[in-house]
Design an enzyme around this catalytic site. Sequence first.
Site, PDB file in Angstrom:
ATOM      1  N   GLY A   5      11.807  -6.999 -34.725  1.00 33.72           N
ATOM      2  CA  GLY A   5      10.820  -8.160 -34.984  1.00 33.72           C
ATOM      3  C   GLY A   5      11.003  -8.959 -36.531  1.00 33.72           C
ATOM      4  O   GLY A   5      11.383  -8.463 -37.542  1.00 33.72           O
TER       5      GLY A   5
ATOM      6  N   LYS B  60       8.719  -9.977 -38.128  1.00 37.01           N
ATOM      7  CA  LYS B  60       7.599  -9.429 -39.059  1.00 37.01           C
ATOM      8  C   LYS B  60       8.492  -8.823 -40.173  1.00 37.01           C
ATOM      9  O   LYS B  60       7.982  -8.988 -41.503  1.00 37.01           O
ATOM     10  CB  LYS B  60       6.662  -8.702 -38.352  1.00 37.01           C
ATOM     11  CG  LYS B  60       6.065  -7.979 -39.341  1.00 37.01           C
ATOM     12  CD  LYS B  60       4.594  -8.191 -39.499  1.00 37.01           C
ATOM     13  CE  LYS B  60       4.045  -7.026 -40.419  1.00 37.01           C
ATOM     14  NZ  LYS B  60       4.335  -5.849 -40.316  1.00 37.01           N
TER      15      LYS B  60
ATOM     16  N   HIS C 202       5.665  -4.650 -30.295  1.00 35.89           N
ATOM     17  CA  HIS C 202       6.871  -3.534 -29.931  1.00 35.89           C
ATOM     18  C   HIS C 202       6.927  -4.018 -28.374  1.00 35.89           C
ATOM     19  O   HIS C 202       8.174  -3.935 -27.847  1.00 35.89           O
ATOM     20  CB  HIS C 202       6.457  -2.186 -29.902  1.00 35.89           C
ATOM     21  CG  HIS C 202       6.269  -1.727 -31.410  1.00 35.89           C
ATOM     22  ND1 HIS C 202       4.940  -1.426 -31.912  1.00 35.89           N
ATOM     23  CD2 HIS C 202       7.030  -1.604 -32.533  1.00 35.89           C
ATOM     24  CE1 HIS C 202       4.928  -1.180 -33.184  1.00 35.89           C
ATOM     25  NE2 HIS C 202       6.240  -1.027 -33.615  1.00 35.89           N
TER      26      HIS C 202
ATOM     27  N   SER D 285       0.650  -5.010 -36.584  1.00 33.94           N
ATOM     28  CA  SER D 285       1.569  -4.068 -37.520  1.00 33.94           C
ATOM     29  C   SER D 285       0.570  -2.907 -37.228  1.00 33.94           C
ATOM     30  O   SER D 285      -0.473  -2.853 -36.919  1.00 33.94           O
ATOM     31  CB  SER D 285       1.334  -4.460 -38.929  1.00 33.94           C
ATOM     32  OG  SER D 285       1.547  -3.045 -39.492  1.00 33.94           O
TER      33      SER D 285
ATOM     34  N   LEU E 127       2.620   2.034 -30.937  1.00 34.31           N
ATOM     35  CA  LEU E 127       2.994   0.598 -30.317  1.00 34.31           C
ATOM     36  C   LEU E 127       1.865  -0.446 -30.267  1.00 34.31           C
ATOM     37  O   LEU E 127       0.651   0.191 -30.087  1.00 34.31           O
ATOM     38  CB  LEU E 127       3.539   0.971 -29.138  1.00 34.31           C
ATOM     39  CG  LEU E 127       5.011   1.769 -29.052  1.00 34.31           C
ATOM     40  CD1 LEU E 127       5.538   2.054 -27.559  1.00 34.31           C
ATOM     41  CD2 LEU E 127       5.822   1.730 -30.324  1.00 34.31           C
TER      42      LEU E 127
ATOM     43  N   GLY F  81       6.712   4.351 -33.274  1.00 35.64           N
ATOM     44  CA  GLY F  81       5.372   4.733 -32.526  1.00 35.64           C
ATOM     45  C   GLY F  81       4.214   3.833 -32.885  1.00 35.64           C
ATOM     46  O   GLY F  81       4.415   3.008 -33.730  1.00 35.64           O
TER      47      GLY F  81
END
Length: 277
Positions: free
Chosen positions: A144, A146, A34, A182, A30, A28
Site C-alpha cells: 500500500g 500508505k 488490504h 490502518s 485486515l 493481519g
Amino acid sequence: MRSITTLDELRAARLSLDGTVGFVPTMGFLHEGHLSLIRRAKEECTHVVVSIFVNPTQFGPQEDLFRYPRDIERDLKLIAPLGVDLVWMPTTEIMYPQGYQTWVEVEAMTRPLEGAVRPGHFRGVTTVVTKLFNAVQPHKSYFGQKDAQQAAVIRQMVKDLNFPIEIVVCPTMREPDGLAMSSRNVYLDPEQRKAATILFRSLSAAKELYETGERNAETLRKRMKEILASEPLAQVQYVSCADYDSLEELTEIKSKTLLSMAVFIGGTRLIDNFVLE
Ligand code: PAF
C-alpha cells in the site's frame, strides 16, 4: 482457499500453482486497504497467496507488538470471498528459529522519516519480506502507498538483490472523512478518531498550496505543521516534503514529491502521505 502454517505445506502447495502468482504480505487485522491489494492481485495474476504474520522484528521495544490487534477468524472470513488460493500463517518459530542471525538491510533510504524515529524497523521489514518472498516465490507482490517509505525500501531491495518480482504499489484507502485506513485505527477512542482527520486535512492544505503554484518545500512543511498545531490532541513526530525516490528533504519541488508525516493522537502513532506528481 487453503490455510497453511508450515514451510513444507507452503512449498508443496506453491509447486501446484502454475501460471503467475501474486502475493500480498500482511500482519493481519485486515481492512479495506488490504482487501484492495488482494483484489488487484486477483485481477493481475493467475493465483493469489496472502500471508498473515505479525513480524516481531519490525517493532521497537517500546512499540505495540503485544497490543497489535489480531483476529485470524475475522481475517479468514474477509479473505474467503476474494478467490485467494493460499493463506500462509507461519509461526514465529518458523520465521525466526532459535539461533537466528541473518538480516537484510537497505542503507541510505531507511535512515530518514520512519527510519529516524523507529530504529531497526526497516531491518525487520526487509528481513521478513525477503524470507516471505523466498518461501512464496511470487511473480508480483502488492504493497500500500500508505506505507510509502516501506514500499520505496522494498522496491530498492528487490532491485539490489535481483529478486525476479514486480512490486505493485496500490493507492491508500481512506474512510469517508479522509482518515487513511490502518489496523491501528482501532486504538482510537471517539474523540481521538475525530481528531485523527487532522493528518488528511494538513496534507490536503499543503497540496492545495502546491496546486496554486507554490514550489518552496519549507512553505509546504510549514503549512502542514500549522494545521497540525490547530489540533490539541495531535503531537507531531515528523513532517516531510521529500524527493519521492531518494526520500531526501527538498528545498524546491521540481519532480515527483512525497509529503508525509507521523503524528501521535493520544498514544496512537499514525502515518499518512500524499504524492505530488
Ligand atoms: O505492511 C505490513 O503489514 C508489514 O510491514 C509487512 C510488509 C507485512 C511486513 O511484515
